[in-house]
Scaffold this motif. Structure first.
Motif, PDB file in Angstrom:
ATOM      1  N   GLU A 513      15.202 -34.173 -22.226  1.00 37.79           N
ATOM      2  CA  GLU A 513      14.188 -33.181 -21.851  1.00 37.79           C
ATOM      3  C   GLU A 513      12.786 -33.669 -22.209  1.00 37.79           C
ATOM      4  O   GLU A 513      11.831 -33.495 -21.446  1.00 37.79           O
ATOM      5  N   LEU A 514      12.661 -34.290 -23.392  1.00 41.75           N
ATOM      6  CA  LEU A 514      11.358 -34.796 -23.823  1.00 41.75           C
ATOM      7  C   LEU A 514      10.882 -35.913 -22.893  1.00 41.75           C
ATOM      8  O   LEU A 514       9.711 -35.938 -22.486  1.00 41.75           O
ATOM      9  N   ALA A 515      11.784 -36.819 -22.537  1.00 44.89           N
ATOM     10  CA  ALA A 515      11.419 -37.905 -21.626  1.00 44.89           C
ATOM     11  C   ALA A 515      10.973 -37.358 -20.277  1.00 44.89           C
ATOM     12  O   ALA A 515       9.980 -37.822 -19.696  1.00 44.89           O
ATOM     13  N   ALA A 516      11.683 -36.361 -19.782  1.00 40.80           N
ATOM     14  CA  ALA A 516      11.319 -35.762 -18.493  1.00 40.80           C
ATOM     15  C   ALA A 516       9.951 -35.087 -18.571  1.00 40.80           C
ATOM     16  O   ALA A 516       9.150 -35.160 -17.631  1.00 40.80           O
ATOM     17  N   ALA A 517       9.669 -34.443 -19.696  1.00 38.29           N
ATOM     18  CA  ALA A 517       8.379 -33.773 -19.853  1.00 38.29           C
ATOM     19  C   ALA A 517       7.235 -34.782 -19.888  1.00 38.29           C
ATOM     20  O   ALA A 517       6.180 -34.572 -19.281  1.00 38.29           O
ATOM     21  N   LEU A 518       7.432 -35.882 -20.590  1.00 34.68           N
ATOM     22  CA  LEU A 518       6.398 -36.920 -20.656  1.00 34.68           C
ATOM     23  C   LEU A 518       6.172 -37.565 -19.295  1.00 34.68           C
ATOM     24  O   LEU A 518       5.041 -37.851 -18.906  1.00 34.68           O
ATOM     25  N   GLU A 519       7.248 -37.772 -18.580  1.00 28.20           N
ATOM     26  CA  GLU A 519       7.116 -38.371 -17.247  1.00 28.20           C
ATOM     27  C   GLU A 519       6.420 -37.411 -16.287  1.00 28.20           C
ATOM     28  O   GLU A 519       5.538 -37.814 -15.506  1.00 28.20           O
ATOM     29  N   ALA A 520       6.798 -36.131 -16.350  1.00 24.03           N
ATOM     30  CA  ALA A 520       6.193 -35.160 -15.435  1.00 24.03           C
ATOM     31  C   ALA A 520       4.710 -34.958 -15.725  1.00 24.03           C
ATOM     32  O   ALA A 520       3.901 -34.824 -14.806  1.00 24.03           O
ATOM     33  N   ARG A 521       4.333 -34.949 -16.997  1.00 21.31           N
ATOM     34  CA  ARG A 521       2.955 -34.654 -17.344  1.00 21.31           C
ATOM     35  C   ARG A 521       2.039 -35.858 -17.192  1.00 21.31           C
ATOM     36  O   ARG A 521       0.898 -35.729 -16.748  1.00 21.31           O
ATOM     37  N   TRP A 524       4.600 -41.224 -17.175  1.00 21.35           N
ATOM     38  CA  TRP A 524       5.128 -42.292 -18.017  1.00 21.35           C
ATOM     39  C   TRP A 524       6.564 -42.642 -17.636  1.00 21.35           C
ATOM     40  O   TRP A 524       7.352 -41.796 -17.216  1.00 21.35           O
ATOM     41  N   THR A 525       6.889 -43.906 -17.839  1.00 22.66           N
ATOM     42  CA  THR A 525       8.284 -44.338 -17.840  1.00 22.66           C
ATOM     43  C   THR A 525       8.733 -44.364 -19.292  1.00 22.66           C
ATOM     44  O   THR A 525       8.201 -45.142 -20.097  1.00 22.66           O
ATOM     45  N   VAL A 526       9.681 -43.501 -19.639  1.00 25.69           N
ATOM     46  CA  VAL A 526      10.101 -43.333 -21.026  1.00 25.69           C
ATOM     47  C   VAL A 526      11.474 -43.959 -21.222  1.00 25.69           C
ATOM     48  O   VAL A 526      12.418 -43.639 -20.498  1.00 25.69           O
ATOM     49  N   ALA A 527      11.579 -44.849 -22.186  1.00 26.88           N
ATOM     50  CA  ALA A 527      12.871 -45.437 -22.538  1.00 26.88           C
ATOM     51  C   ALA A 527      13.583 -44.519 -23.519  1.00 26.88           C
ATOM     52  O   ALA A 527      12.988 -44.064 -24.496  1.00 26.88           O
ATOM     53  N   SER A 639       0.680 -43.823 -12.804  1.00 25.71           N
ATOM     54  CA  SER A 639       0.438 -42.496 -12.240  1.00 25.71           C
ATOM     55  C   SER A 639      -1.047 -42.182 -12.192  1.00 25.71           C
ATOM     56  O   SER A 639      -1.841 -42.720 -12.952  1.00 25.71           O
ATOM     57  N   GLY A 640      -1.417 -41.287 -11.318  1.00 27.27           N
ATOM     58  CA  GLY A 640      -2.794 -40.839 -11.269  1.00 27.27           C
ATOM     59  C   GLY A 640      -3.055 -39.678 -12.199  1.00 27.27           C
ATOM     60  O   GLY A 640      -4.155 -39.141 -12.227  1.00 27.27           O
TER      61      GLY A 640
END
Length: 647
Positions: A513-521, A524-527, A639-640
């Motif tokens: 969930e945290l990785a998805a939140a960082l990517e959506a906001r 980011w590509t989160v490992a 990302s922009g």
């Protein structure tokens, strides 16, 4: 009898119980509960099991001391057999230049009485030192054959020194590493290619092989390594270069030198480090110079016209001049009384000339070229030059022959700096070392004789760094600032879920969930890593090559795709093998017997420790206040998005 390397140094299988034996070695990487740095921990044990290490018997001390003395090692002071093993390991590490246990600060109540702890700069070296030390004490205490012990000890010490020497940074790497430490730039040697240094982490990384960056193309390096192609490319673009010709035989070389006029330069087409370079003054000197050049390179020999003037090395990085030093050829000043030979002797005996305060020099070396150079000036070693006459001793301005390197970084004329930057662009080099001969670096190159001798795609920086320091110029620092500017130095954000048994599933879900939140906001590509593998950029990598979290951390730090990392690791693994990284931004620790100790280690390193059940918004808020937090998401992401953390 031969020593059994697996049983210990000189250990004999039929000997009695040894006073100590090696029970095992483990590595703790990154932050860990044992010490203030990564360490290797050897757990020792005694033949007859005892709770505390026994004292060193007098007979054992004598035998160990004798074996060490035959290897030019002093007997360490030791109260018991464990401290004896530690002292021997320290002595072996110190002799080969590796860090020893005296620089390690142990955390309270972690190291047991049977543990020997040494720094983990290089795992092979640390392990070899521990095995050698424990094996020597075991073999000496077991009364194994003395000659076999000596032979095996000598072999292991030699292997230890070779391993450390082969791994430790060379001079060029050392300059870059020292500069990164001074500037606060995060760096690492690549796990799979230690010759290569990585500046920064994840997507913001820059890789350096000596001074060749990862952005430097293969074609650019090939052209720069070929002195003829470099000359042709620059000449086509209007850059001043000396006339030259590629020759394949001594006769061709003689004809080319005669056409160019003497003196002429003979050098390998693809030589490096000034090897095989000669200046010739007559036809009868060309054949010898041709053979020397051919021996030091391939693809033919280059004969080029000598350019009058002074020689300079200009270091360019990322479209900017970082430093310049002049290479002054060795010379002496006549006084009307002393011969040239006496003037050279005086110069070599004068500390102000051999080691000047504001430059880097060395003694003048008497080579065959010296007499030829003097003859060209109508002199010889036994001749007395008139007072005030400056006598050139060797036309090659290299320090190894007695030349003097002097920093002139702040005297460069803007037109000369512009020319140097243009040369690097024409050859498509991210970093370039340009050797150019000019009348004066402070005057435009268009005002007098000028010629680019060569361009180096991977220039050495040790010489220009030393000369810069002597005049207060941080040349390596300027280079690092240009190729890896401050805005790209923010560390990769790391979040750690340290789980106890039964918590793995919920922790993995929250990590996702945290990785998805960082990517959506932020785009980011989160490992996301756990003991089974790393999920990154849509794939899952299963390459756990070693115990602990280190393999996952190494993969993420070296990945050019990663913008952030979330680790889900069992606390037992973190205690046994370390956290794997020297910094964690936010940690969520499950309740367990190890929670308090892990929290102390993490908080002492600046980690924000949250309750294990914290929700994603709380983690994002904590991450917004960490040192890895970007003020804005910069152009290093794909990302922009331009949101701020915590909004």
């Amino acid at each position: 009898m031969t020593a059994d390397p697996e049983a210990g140094v000189g250990e004999r299988p039929d000997a009695g119980p040894p006073p100590v034996r090696l029970a095992g070695i483990r590595f703790l990487w990154g932050l860990n509960v044992f010490a203030d740095q990564p360490v290797a921990v050897a757990r020792l044990a005694s033949g007859p099991e005892t709770r505390t290490p026994p004292p060193v018997p007098i007979e054992l001390a004598g035998r160990v001391a004798a074996h060490l003395a035959r290897q030019a090692l002093a007997m360490p002071a030791a109260d018991d057999v464990v401290s004896l093993v530690r002292g021997i390991a320290d002595a072996a590490l110190a002799r080969c230049g590796a860090p020893d246990s005296r620089g390690v600060r142990l955390r309270p109540a972690m190291a047991g009485p049977w543990d020997v702890v040494v720094p983990l700069d290089h795992s092979d070296t640390a392990e070899a030192a521990l095995r050698m030390a424990a094996g020597l004490v075991a073999a000496a205490g077991g009364a194994a054959d003395g000659d076999a012990i000596d032979a095996a000890l000598a072999a292991r010490l030699s292997a230890l020194a070779r391993g450390w020497t082969g791994w430790r940074p060379d001079v060029e790497q050392g300059e870059i590493i020292a500069t990164c430490r001074r500037l606060g730039v995060r760096w690492k040697r690549l796990s799979y290619y230690p010759d290569c240094i990585q500046l920064g982490e994840g997507r913001r990384q820059k890789r350096l092989l000596t001074t060749v960056t990862g952005e430097t193309g293969h074609i650019a390096v090939r052209i720069s390594n070929d002195k003829s192609l470099t000359n042709l490319r620059l000449a086509q673009q209007g850059v001043p270069v000396p006339r030259h010709r590629i020759v394949q035989t001594p006769a061709e070389a003689e004809r080319a030198a005669a056409e160019h006029g003497y003196p002429a330069v003979v050098k390998p087409r693809d030589g490096r480090w000034n090897q095989g370079v000669a200046v010739v003054y007559a036809d009868d000197q060309v054949a010898e110079a041709f053979a020397a050049a051919q021996d030091k390179g391939g693809g033919g020999v280059v004969v080029e016209k000598w350019i009058a003037g002074r020689e300079f090395r200009i270091l360019v990085a990322a479209d900017g001049v970082c430093g310049v030093h002049e290479r002054e050829a060795p010379s002496v000043l006549g006084d009307g009384r002393a011969t040239v030979a006496e003037l050279i002797r005086r110069a070599n005996a004068d500390p102000a000339q051999v080691d000047p305060a504001d430059a880097w020099s060395g003694p003048i070396v008497l080579l065959p070229i010296v007499e030829r150079c003097l003859a060209w000036q109508g002199l010889g070693l036994d001749r007395v030059p008139e007072a005030g006459r400056r006598v050139l001793v060797n036309p090659l301005p290299f320090r190894k022959y007695g030349g003097t390197y002097r920093d002139v970084s702040d005297a460069v004329h803007p037109e000369n700096a512009t020319l140097a930057v243009r040369i690097a662009r024409l050859l498509e080099l991210d970093i370039a070392g340009i050797d150019i001969r000019l009348a004066d670096i402070a005057r435009p190159w268009t005002e007098g004789p000028a010629g680019v001798c060569e361009v180096n795609a991977g220039p050495g920086i040790d010489n220009i760094a030393v000369t810069g320091r002597k005049r207060g110029v941080d040349v390596p620092g300027r280079m690092i600032d240009r190729i890896h500017p401050p805005e790209r130095r923010r560390p990769l954000p790391f979040v750690l879920y340290a789980v106890a048994p039964g918590d793995e599933g919920p922790a993995r879900a929250r990590a996702g969930e945290l990785a998805a939140a960082l990517e959506a906001r932020f785009g980011w590509t989160v490992a996301v890593a756990d003991p089974a593998g790393v999920a990154l950029a849509g794939g899952r990598l299963r390459i756990p090559r070693e115990h602990g979290a280190r393999w996952a951390v190494e993969l993420i730090l070296e990945s050019p795709e990663a913008d952030a990392a979330v680790l889900v690791m069992p606390q037992s693994l973190l205690v046994a093998h370390g956290i794997g990284h020297d910094r964690i931004d936010v940690a969520l620790l499950a309740d367990s017997p190890w929670r308090t100790r892990l929290a102390e280690v993490l908080e002492s390193a600046g980690t924000r420790v949250l309750p294990f059940r914290s929700e994603v918004p709380e983690v994002l808020e904590a991450l917004a206040g960490s040192s890895a937090r970007p003020a804005e998401i910069d152009d290093s992401t794909r990302s922009g998005h331009r949101h701020r953390l915590g909004e």
